[in-house]
Design an enzyme around this catalytic site. Structure first.
Site, PDB file in Angstrom:
ATOM      1  CG  HIS A  58      -0.420   0.639   2.452  1.00  0.00           C
ATOM      2  ND1 HIS A  58      -0.243  -0.505   3.563  1.00  0.00           N
ATOM      3  CD2 HIS A  58      -0.259   1.661   2.967  1.00  0.00           C
ATOM      4  CE1 HIS A  58       0.141   0.140   4.572  1.00  0.00           C
ATOM      5  NE2 HIS A  58       0.222   1.294   4.127  1.00  0.00           N
TER       6      HIS A  58
ATOM      7  CG  ASP B 212      -0.041  -3.961   2.654  1.00  0.00           C
ATOM      8  OD1 ASP B 212       0.379  -3.437   1.585  1.00  0.00           O
ATOM      9  OD2 ASP B 212      -0.320  -3.473   3.812  1.00  0.00           O
TER      10      ASP B 212
ATOM     11  CD  GLN C  39      -2.946   6.215  11.413  1.00  0.00           C
ATOM     12  OE1 GLN C  39      -2.273   6.352  12.323  1.00  0.00           O
ATOM     13  NE2 GLN C  39      -4.340   6.102  11.134  1.00  0.00           N
ATOM     14  N   GLY C  40       2.077   6.206   9.150  1.00  0.00           N
ATOM     15  CA  GLY C  40       3.585   6.630   8.806  1.00  0.00           C
ATOM     16  C   GLY C  40       4.614   5.384   9.418  1.00  0.00           C
ATOM     17  CG  ASP C  41       5.034   3.485  12.856  1.00  0.00           C
ATOM     18  OD1 ASP C  41       6.371   4.188  12.826  1.00  0.00           O
ATOM     19  OD2 ASP C  41       4.426   3.816  13.638  1.00  0.00           O
ATOM     20  CB  SER C  42       2.560   1.832   6.489  1.00  0.00           C
ATOM     21  OG  SER C  42       1.272   1.237   7.047  1.00  0.00           O
TER      22      SER C  42
HETATM   23  N1  ARG Z   1      -1.788   1.833   7.478  1.00  0.00           N
HETATM   24  C1  ARG Z   1      -0.688   2.604   8.153  1.00  0.00           C
HETATM   25  C2  ARG Z   1       0.290   3.254   7.577  1.00  0.00           C
HETATM   26  O1  ARG Z   1       0.173   3.528   6.355  1.00  0.00           O
HETATM   27  C3  ARG Z   1      -0.013   1.664   9.493  1.00  0.00           C
HETATM   28  C4  ARG Z   1      -1.106   1.238  10.345  1.00  0.00           C
HETATM   29  C5  ARG Z   1      -0.585   0.657  11.343  1.00  0.00           C
HETATM   30  N2  ARG Z   1      -1.796   0.757  12.382  1.00  0.00           N
HETATM   31  C6  ARG Z   1      -1.668  -0.021  13.579  1.00  0.00           C
HETATM   32  N3  ARG Z   1      -2.773   0.252  14.484  1.00  0.00           N
HETATM   33  N4  ARG Z   1      -0.936  -0.775  13.883  1.00  0.00           N
HETATM   34  O2  ARG Z   1       1.658   3.729   8.019  1.00  0.00           O
END
Ligand code: ARG
Length: 273
Positions: free
Chosen positions: A85, A131, A224-227
């Site tokens: 993603h 993903d 968010q941002g860790d993905s």
């Molecule tokens: N989708 C998020 C990103 O793009 C990562 C989210 C992880 N969420 C969580 N609750 N662990 O950075």
């Protein structure tokens, strides 16, 4: 939620609106002690030096300045593992990789140019299936005390196994900014069936190629941002930060299983080694 806030999140950590929209729904928790407020970063983590996490990279979008969009892990000098993603819908020419830096705030950083973005053909945005993706660099990284590859975990980890996640993601699901200094958080592997039961309430399916992780005491998670970044067990890459509902609230974080996808990764990477 205001339109401006929405837009800002899109630009910061694209594709992560799910967390914010769903986070307002109060649901029973298997993490009863989850704290609504955290004082660390990632969520509930602590600041670390890149020398302790030399496999961690920052994936940047090159739009006059380099904007951090995701984390990644070094697999080989020209190969970064990340989440699909983070890559889908983007062009290799707009992405750069910054390795060996503890901060994402250094605007003089130029990063390394990208030759190719590869993501799993089975990736489905809605369900978060498969993903996983690779960033192929134009030039090889030079390994050092701050830049090193991490081996892939070949087998899954037992429930309760300690795992460490790292990244520059938000320190709270409502935060409007990323964190400038690399953060890490200690989590444990969560039982997949329990995780599946929790997510089923929201019609999400936890598949065999996903791993859930959380902290028993609550208050710790990726965000968010860790993905795309690493979840590491015993010095090996076990998971890739993928998705969740909220951050450190009532649900475990969901990671792509590296052992499940190890063949895909090895096969796709082979010609770039
Ligand atoms: N989708 C998020 C990103 O793009 C990562 C989210 C992880 N969420 C969580 N609750 N662990 O950075």
């Amino acid at each position: 939620m205001s339109g401006a806030f929405h837009f800002r999140l899109l630009t910061l950590a694209s594709f992560c609106l799910l967390e914010l929209q769903a986070a307002v729904v109060p649901i029973n928790s298997a993490l009863p002690n989850a704290q609504p407020l955290q004082d660390g970063r990632i969520v509930g983590g602590y600041q670390v030096d890149i020398e302790k996490f030399p496999y961690q990279v920052s994936i940047r979008l090159d739009s006059s300045v380099l904007i951090h969009i995701c984390g990644g892990s070094i697999y080989a000098p020209r190969i970064i593992i990340t989440a699909a993603h983070c890559l889908k819908g983007r062009y290799a020419s707009t992405i750069r990789i910054v390795a060996g830096s503890s901060t994402i705030a250094n605007s003089t950083e130029e990063g390394v140019a990208v030759q190719k973005l590869i993501y799993h053909s089975g990736y489905v945005k809605k369900t978060h299936d498969n993903d996983v993706g690779l960033v192929i660099l134009k030039t090889a990284l030079v390994y050092s005390s701050t830049i090193q590859a991490i081996p892939l975990a070949q087998s899954s980890a037992l429930v309760g196994t300690p795992a460490i996640a790292s990244g520059w993601g938000k320190d709270d699901e409502n935060a409007q900014q990323l964190t400038n200094l690399l953060q890490a958080v200690e989590l444990q592997i969560v039982d997949s069936e329990e995780c599946a039961v929790q997510y089923a309430v929201n019609n999400y399916v936890i598949t065999d190629e996903m791993i859930c992780a959380a902290a028993e005491e609550g208050g710790k998670d990726t965000c968010q941002g860790d993905s795309g970044g690493p979840l590491v067990v015993d010095g090996k890459l076990l998971g890739i930060v993928s998705w969740g509902i909220g951050c450190a609230q009532h649900y475990p974080g969901v990671y792509v299983s590296v052992p499940y996808h190890v063949e895909w990764i090895v096969q796709q990477a082979a010609q770039y080694l």
